[in-house]
Write a protein that holds these residues in place. Structure first.
Motif, PDB file in Angstrom:
ATOM      1  N   THR A  33       0.847  -1.191   0.000  1.00  0.00           N
ATOM      2  CA  THR A  33       0.000   0.000   0.000  1.00  0.00           C
ATOM      3  C   THR A  33       0.880   1.237   0.000  1.00  0.00           C
ATOM      4  O   THR A  33       1.659   1.462   0.927  1.00  0.00           O
ATOM      5  CB  THR A  33      -0.932   0.012   1.225  1.00  0.00           C
ATOM      6  OG1 THR A  33      -1.696  -1.196   1.229  1.00  0.00           O
ATOM      7  CG2 THR A  33      -1.862   1.203   1.194  1.00  0.00           C
ATOM      8  N   GLU A  36      -2.839   4.847   1.750  1.00  0.00           N
ATOM      9  CA  GLU A  36      -4.055   4.282   2.344  1.00  0.00           C
ATOM     10  C   GLU A  36      -5.287   4.981   1.764  1.00  0.00           C
ATOM     11  O   GLU A  36      -5.194   6.143   1.359  1.00  0.00           O
ATOM     12  CB  GLU A  36      -4.045   4.473   3.867  1.00  0.00           C
ATOM     13  CG  GLU A  36      -3.002   3.669   4.597  1.00  0.00           C
ATOM     14  CD  GLU A  36      -3.339   2.203   4.687  1.00  0.00           C
ATOM     15  OE1 GLU A  36      -4.533   1.847   4.655  1.00  0.00           O
ATOM     16  OE2 GLU A  36      -2.390   1.398   4.775  1.00  0.00           O
ATOM     17  N   PRO A  37      -6.434   4.303   1.736  1.00  0.00           N
ATOM     18  CA  PRO A  37      -7.644   4.984   1.260  1.00  0.00           C
ATOM     19  C   PRO A  37      -7.923   6.233   2.094  1.00  0.00           C
ATOM     20  O   PRO A  37      -7.997   6.165   3.325  1.00  0.00           O
ATOM     21  CB  PRO A  37      -8.745   3.946   1.462  1.00  0.00           C
ATOM     22  CG  PRO A  37      -8.037   2.641   1.468  1.00  0.00           C
ATOM     23  CD  PRO A  37      -6.688   2.905   2.070  1.00  0.00           C
ATOM     24  N   CYS A  65      -6.959   5.642  -3.388  1.00  0.00           N
ATOM     25  CA  CYS A  65      -5.997   4.720  -2.805  1.00  0.00           C
ATOM     26  C   CYS A  65      -4.968   4.360  -3.874  1.00  0.00           C
ATOM     27  O   CYS A  65      -5.295   4.312  -5.066  1.00  0.00           O
ATOM     28  CB  CYS A  65      -6.727   3.460  -2.334  1.00  0.00           C
ATOM     29  SG  CYS A  65      -5.652   2.220  -1.601  1.00  0.00           S
ATOM     30  N   VAL A  67      -1.787   1.451  -4.607  1.00  0.00           N
ATOM     31  CA  VAL A  67      -1.066   0.246  -4.198  1.00  0.00           C
ATOM     32  C   VAL A  67      -0.045  -0.099  -5.268  1.00  0.00           C
ATOM     33  O   VAL A  67      -0.095   0.424  -6.385  1.00  0.00           O
ATOM     34  CB  VAL A  67      -2.010  -0.956  -3.962  1.00  0.00           C
ATOM     35  CG1 VAL A  67      -3.029  -0.655  -2.878  1.00  0.00           C
ATOM     36  CG2 VAL A  67      -2.684  -1.397  -5.249  1.00  0.00           C
ATOM     37  N   TYR A  87      -9.785   0.670  -2.277  1.00  0.00           N
ATOM     38  CA  TYR A  87      -8.650  -0.250  -2.103  1.00  0.00           C
ATOM     39  C   TYR A  87      -8.737  -1.400  -3.101  1.00  0.00           C
ATOM     40  O   TYR A  87      -7.753  -1.739  -3.764  1.00  0.00           O
ATOM     41  CB  TYR A  87      -8.623  -0.764  -0.666  1.00  0.00           C
ATOM     42  CG  TYR A  87      -7.478  -1.693  -0.348  1.00  0.00           C
ATOM     43  CD1 TYR A  87      -6.169  -1.236  -0.356  1.00  0.00           C
ATOM     44  CD2 TYR A  87      -7.707  -3.028  -0.037  1.00  0.00           C
ATOM     45  CE1 TYR A  87      -5.108  -2.082  -0.063  1.00  0.00           C
ATOM     46  CE2 TYR A  87      -6.658  -3.884   0.258  1.00  0.00           C
ATOM     47  CZ  TYR A  87      -5.363  -3.412   0.245  1.00  0.00           C
ATOM     48  OH  TYR A  87      -4.322  -4.253   0.523  1.00  0.00           O
ATOM     49  N   ASN A  88      -9.927  -1.986  -3.233  1.00  0.00           N
ATOM     50  CA  ASN A  88     -10.115  -3.085  -4.179  1.00  0.00           C
ATOM     51  C   ASN A  88      -9.861  -2.633  -5.617  1.00  0.00           C
ATOM     52  O   ASN A  88      -9.235  -3.351  -6.399  1.00  0.00           O
ATOM     53  CB  ASN A  88     -11.516  -3.680  -4.052  1.00  0.00           C
ATOM     54  CG  ASN A  88     -11.716  -4.430  -2.753  1.00  0.00           C
ATOM     55  OD1 ASN A  88     -10.763  -4.834  -2.102  1.00  0.00           O
ATOM     56  ND2 ASN A  88     -12.957  -4.593  -2.361  1.00  0.00           N
TER      57      ASN A  88
END
Length: 140
Positions: A33, A36-37, A65, A67, A87-88
């Motif tokens: 990550t 972070e969101p 977010c 990653v 996040y997804n």
């Protein structure tokens, strides 16, 4: 499948689909990550139709977010406060950007989800059209 269409399906579709795809990646690959969101405000740019000039309509709250998978960046952004979905989306974006083998199997799932979205939209339109009044048939 192009990024815009894929993201639209994941946003409009069931949250379980994006969670399932992201979980597939999380079980096999290491996801780092970067950001972070978190919530942000984004200016909404609109083109005025009469003079064709651009102006800012206002601000929209988004959740974003970032990653990284195997050194490849993935970004997830969604309107409103939805940290899990952001996040997804970032994981799925990074997986596609990194050309992971899991993404080859996702096309059929995303296309079937697109069909479900279209069916739900048509059902809603049909429901709305039932309430439409035809003024040409009314006695005045």
């Amino acid at each position: 499948m192009i990024r815009k269409k894929r993201t639209e399906i994941l946003i409009k579709g069931s949250p379980e689909v994006s969670a399932k795809l992201a979980q597939e990646i999380l079980t096999v690959h290491e996801v780092t990550t970067i950001e972070e969101p978190n919530n942000s405000l984004v200016m909404v740019k609109v083109r005025e139709s009469a003079q064709r000039s651009l102006f800012y309509l206002g601000e929209v709250l988004i959740t974003e977010c970032k990653v990284m998978i195997k050194g490849i960046l993935g970004i997830g952004m969604i309107k409103g406060h939805e940290p899990v979905l952001a996040y997804n989306l970032a994981i799925i974006d990074a997986a596609y950007n990194a050309n992971l083998p899991e993404t080859n199997e996702w096309a059929n799932l995303l296309l079937s989800e697109e069909v479900k979205i279209k069916e739900a939209c048509e059902a809603l339109n049909n429901k709305i059209l039932k309430t439409k009044v035809n003024f040409a048939t009314m006695d005045v």
